[in-house]
Design a protein around this motif. Structure first.
Motif, PDB file in Angstrom:
ATOM      1  N   ARG A   8      -3.783   7.448  -3.341  1.00  0.00           N
ATOM      2  CA  ARG A   8      -4.324   8.170  -2.029  1.00  0.00           C
ATOM      3  C   ARG A   8      -3.178   8.759  -1.179  1.00  0.00           C
ATOM      4  NH1 ARG A   8      -7.736   5.793   3.124  1.00  0.00           N
ATOM      5  NH2 ARG A   8      -7.917   8.147   4.299  1.00  0.00           N
ATOM      6  N   GLN A   9      -2.063   7.976  -1.158  1.00  0.00           N
ATOM      7  CA  GLN A   9      -0.913   8.541  -0.241  1.00  0.00           C
ATOM      8  C   GLN A   9      -0.507   9.850  -1.136  1.00  0.00           C
ATOM      9  OE1 GLN A   9       2.125   5.620   0.249  1.00  0.00           O
ATOM     10  NE2 GLN A   9       3.681   7.062  -0.612  1.00  0.00           N
ATOM     11  N   LEU A  10      -0.415  10.046  -2.412  1.00  0.00           N
ATOM     12  CA  LEU A  10       0.070  11.164  -3.063  1.00  0.00           C
ATOM     13  C   LEU A  10      -0.752  12.357  -2.747  1.00  0.00           C
ATOM     14  CD1 LEU A  10       0.870   9.856  -6.481  1.00  0.00           C
ATOM     15  CD2 LEU A  10       2.607  10.827  -4.939  1.00  0.00           C
ATOM     16  N   VAL A  11      -2.350  11.946  -2.710  1.00  0.00           N
ATOM     17  CA  VAL A  11      -3.245  13.321  -2.633  1.00  0.00           C
ATOM     18  C   VAL A  11      -3.159  13.710  -1.168  1.00  0.00           C
ATOM     19  CG1 VAL A  11      -5.726  13.383  -2.624  1.00  0.00           C
ATOM     20  CG2 VAL A  11      -4.759  12.326  -4.763  1.00  0.00           C
ATOM     21  N   ASP A  12      -3.279  12.684  -0.113  1.00  0.00           N
ATOM     22  CA  ASP A  12      -3.381  13.156   1.356  1.00  0.00           C
ATOM     23  C   ASP A  12      -1.947  13.957   1.709  1.00  0.00           C
ATOM     24  OD1 ASP A  12      -5.573  11.653   1.510  1.00  0.00           O
ATOM     25  OD2 ASP A  12      -4.819  10.052   2.457  1.00  0.00           O
ATOM     26  N   SER A  13      -0.895  13.635   1.006  1.00  0.00           N
ATOM     27  CA  SER A  13       0.148  14.124   1.580  1.00  0.00           C
ATOM     28  C   SER A  13       0.441  15.689   0.439  1.00  0.00           C
ATOM     29  CB  SER A  13       1.740  13.457   1.172  1.00  0.00           C
ATOM     30  OG  SER A  13       1.628  12.937  -0.182  1.00  0.00           O
ATOM     31  N   ASP A  14      -0.535  15.802  -0.383  1.00  0.00           N
ATOM     32  CA  ASP A  14      -0.269  16.950  -1.497  1.00  0.00           C
ATOM     33  C   ASP A  14       0.977  16.840  -2.332  1.00  0.00           C
ATOM     34  OD1 ASP A  14      -1.678  19.123  -2.428  1.00  0.00           O
ATOM     35  OD2 ASP A  14      -0.227  20.776  -1.471  1.00  0.00           O
ATOM     36  N   GLY A  15       1.331  15.602  -2.762  1.00  0.00           N
ATOM     37  CA  GLY A  15       2.358  15.241  -3.649  1.00  0.00           C
ATOM     38  C   GLY A  15       3.743  15.200  -2.861  1.00  0.00           C
ATOM     39  N   LYS A  16       3.694  15.210  -1.626  1.00  0.00           N
ATOM     40  CA  LYS A  16       4.987  15.214  -1.113  1.00  0.00           C
ATOM     41  C   LYS A  16       5.523  13.879  -0.731  1.00  0.00           C
ATOM     42  CE  LYS A  16       4.338  19.776   0.982  1.00  0.00           C
ATOM     43  NZ  LYS A  16       3.045  20.243   0.609  1.00  0.00           N
ATOM     44  N   ASP A  17       4.609  12.961  -0.380  1.00  0.00           N
ATOM     45  CA  ASP A  17       5.128  11.551  -0.044  1.00  0.00           C
ATOM     46  C   ASP A  17       4.907  10.694  -1.487  1.00  0.00           C
ATOM     47  OD1 ASP A  17       5.914   9.042   0.847  1.00  0.00           O
ATOM     48  OD2 ASP A  17       3.897   8.916   2.428  1.00  0.00           O
ATOM     49  N   THR A  18       6.190  10.472  -2.070  1.00  0.00           N
ATOM     50  CA  THR A  18       6.071   9.896  -3.442  1.00  0.00           C
ATOM     51  C   THR A  18       6.850   8.105  -3.138  1.00  0.00           C
ATOM     52  OG1 THR A  18       8.147  10.980  -4.051  1.00  0.00           O
ATOM     53  CG2 THR A  18       6.118  11.934  -4.883  1.00  0.00           C
ATOM     54  N   ALA A  19       7.252   8.238  -1.746  1.00  0.00           N
ATOM     55  CA  ALA A  19       7.608   6.727  -1.841  1.00  0.00           C
ATOM     56  C   ALA A  19       6.613   5.731  -2.160  1.00  0.00           C
ATOM     57  CB  ALA A  19       8.108   6.607  -0.394  1.00  0.00           C
ATOM     58  N   ALA A  20       6.988   4.625  -2.946  1.00  0.00           N
ATOM     59  CA  ALA A  20       6.025   3.567  -3.452  1.00  0.00           C
ATOM     60  C   ALA A  20       5.505   2.600  -2.204  1.00  0.00           C
ATOM     61  CB  ALA A  20       6.713   2.903  -4.413  1.00  0.00           C
ATOM     62  N   CYS A  21       6.453   2.711  -1.093  1.00  0.00           N
ATOM     63  CA  CYS A  21       6.138   1.908  -0.101  1.00  0.00           C
ATOM     64  C   CYS A  21       6.499   2.730   1.396  1.00  0.00           C
ATOM     65  CB  CYS A  21       6.969   0.539  -0.009  1.00  0.00           C
ATOM     66  SG  CYS A  21       8.608   0.916   0.138  1.00  0.00           S
ATOM     67  N   GLY A  22       5.940   2.172   2.425  1.00  0.00           N
ATOM     68  CA  GLY A  22       6.245   2.746   3.683  1.00  0.00           C
ATOM     69  C   GLY A  22       4.832   2.792   4.531  1.00  0.00           C
ATOM     70  N   ALA A  23       4.510   4.041   5.074  1.00  0.00           N
ATOM     71  CA  ALA A  23       3.290   4.029   5.755  1.00  0.00           C
ATOM     72  C   ALA A  23       1.969   3.620   5.065  1.00  0.00           C
ATOM     73  CB  ALA A  23       3.246   5.385   6.387  1.00  0.00           C
ATOM     74  N   ARG A  24       1.190   2.875   5.583  1.00  0.00           N
ATOM     75  CA  ARG A  24       0.089   2.265   4.949  1.00  0.00           C
ATOM     76  C   ARG A  24      -1.260   3.145   5.387  1.00  0.00           C
ATOM     77  NH1 ARG A  24       1.363  -0.290   0.407  1.00  0.00           N
ATOM     78  NH2 ARG A  24       2.936  -2.369   1.039  1.00  0.00           N
ATOM     79  N   HIS A  25      -2.041   3.314   4.401  1.00  0.00           N
ATOM     80  CA  HIS A  25      -3.450   3.837   4.941  1.00  0.00           C
ATOM     81  C   HIS A  25      -4.263   2.631   5.363  1.00  0.00           C
ATOM     82  CE1 HIS A  25      -1.572   7.357   3.058  1.00  0.00           C
ATOM     83  NE2 HIS A  25      -2.734   7.788   3.256  1.00  0.00           N
ATOM     84  N   GLU A  26      -5.286   2.730   5.436  1.00  0.00           N
ATOM     85  CA  GLU A  26      -6.505   1.765   5.751  1.00  0.00           C
ATOM     86  C   GLU A  26      -6.220   0.481   4.551  1.00  0.00           C
ATOM     87  OE1 GLU A  26     -10.230   3.824   3.285  1.00  0.00           O
ATOM     88  OE2 GLU A  26      -9.979   4.280   5.388  1.00  0.00           O
ATOM     89  N   ASP A  27      -6.723  -0.708   5.057  1.00  0.00           N
ATOM     90  CA  ASP A  27      -6.489  -1.711   4.178  1.00  0.00           C
ATOM     91  C   ASP A  27      -7.339  -1.599   2.714  1.00  0.00           C
ATOM     92  OD1 ASP A  27      -6.481  -4.373   6.803  1.00  0.00           O
ATOM     93  OD2 ASP A  27      -4.710  -3.062   5.948  1.00  0.00           O
ATOM     94  N   ARG A  28      -8.415  -0.981   2.870  1.00  0.00           N
ATOM     95  CA  ARG A  28      -8.989  -0.639   1.508  1.00  0.00           C
ATOM     96  C   ARG A  28      -8.937   0.656   1.173  1.00  0.00           C
ATOM     97  NH1 ARG A  28     -12.820  -4.943   0.611  1.00  0.00           N
ATOM     98  NH2 ARG A  28     -13.977  -3.308  -0.548  1.00  0.00           N
ATOM     99  N   PRO A  29      -8.615   0.813  -0.209  1.00  0.00           N
ATOM    100  CA  PRO A  29      -8.473   2.177  -0.683  1.00  0.00           C
ATOM    101  C   PRO A  29      -9.847   2.739  -1.043  1.00  0.00           C
ATOM    102  CG  PRO A  29      -8.123   0.465  -2.447  1.00  0.00           C
ATOM    103  CD  PRO A  29      -8.383  -0.299  -1.281  1.00  0.00           C
ATOM    104  N   GLU A  30      -9.945   4.133  -1.004  1.00  0.00           N
ATOM    105  CA  GLU A  30     -11.029   4.814  -1.279  1.00  0.00           C
ATOM    106  C   GLU A  30     -11.729   4.209  -2.600  1.00  0.00           C
ATOM    107  OE1 GLU A  30     -10.752   8.999  -1.151  1.00  0.00           O
ATOM    108  OE2 GLU A  30      -9.651   8.892   0.682  1.00  0.00           O
ATOM    109  N   PRO A  31     -13.257   3.864  -2.516  1.00  0.00           N
ATOM    110  CA  PRO A  31     -13.957   3.283  -3.620  1.00  0.00           C
ATOM    111  C   PRO A  31     -13.798   4.139  -4.777  1.00  0.00           C
ATOM    112  CG  PRO A  31     -15.273   3.383  -1.526  1.00  0.00           C
ATOM    113  CD  PRO A  31     -13.973   4.210  -1.425  1.00  0.00           C
ATOM    114  N   GLN A  32     -13.562   5.416  -5.012  1.00  0.00           N
ATOM    115  CA  GLN A  32     -13.658   6.344  -6.157  1.00  0.00           C
ATOM    116  C   GLN A  32     -12.250   6.156  -6.877  1.00  0.00           C
ATOM    117  OE1 GLN A  32     -13.943   7.488  -3.194  1.00  0.00           O
ATOM    118  NE2 GLN A  32     -15.661   9.117  -3.016  1.00  0.00           N
TER     119      GLN A  32
END
Length: 64
Positions: free
Chosen positions: A13-37
């Protein structure tokens, strides 16, 4: 919950939301639960094998 499909789904989700720009494996977190899909996809057996996915592939997975 650390590691495994849950963290992979959040990373995708981090990759998709940043259009591939945020490739860091850790850092800013999205919501606790990832998208169901994404969670459903990374939990499938097919996701356990090595694959090369493009950003377009990841966006398609996110859309379901």
């Amino acid at each position: 919950m650390a590691g495994g499909p849950h963290e992979l789904a959040r990373y995708i989700r981090q990759l998709v939301d940043s259009d591939g720009k945020d490739t860091a494996a850790c850092g800013a977190r999205h919501e606790d639960r990832p998208e169901p899909q994404i969670q459903a996809w990374v939990s499938r057996k097919a996701a356990t094998s090595r694959q090369e996915l493009t950003l377009s592939d990841l966006k398609r997975i996110q859309r379901g």
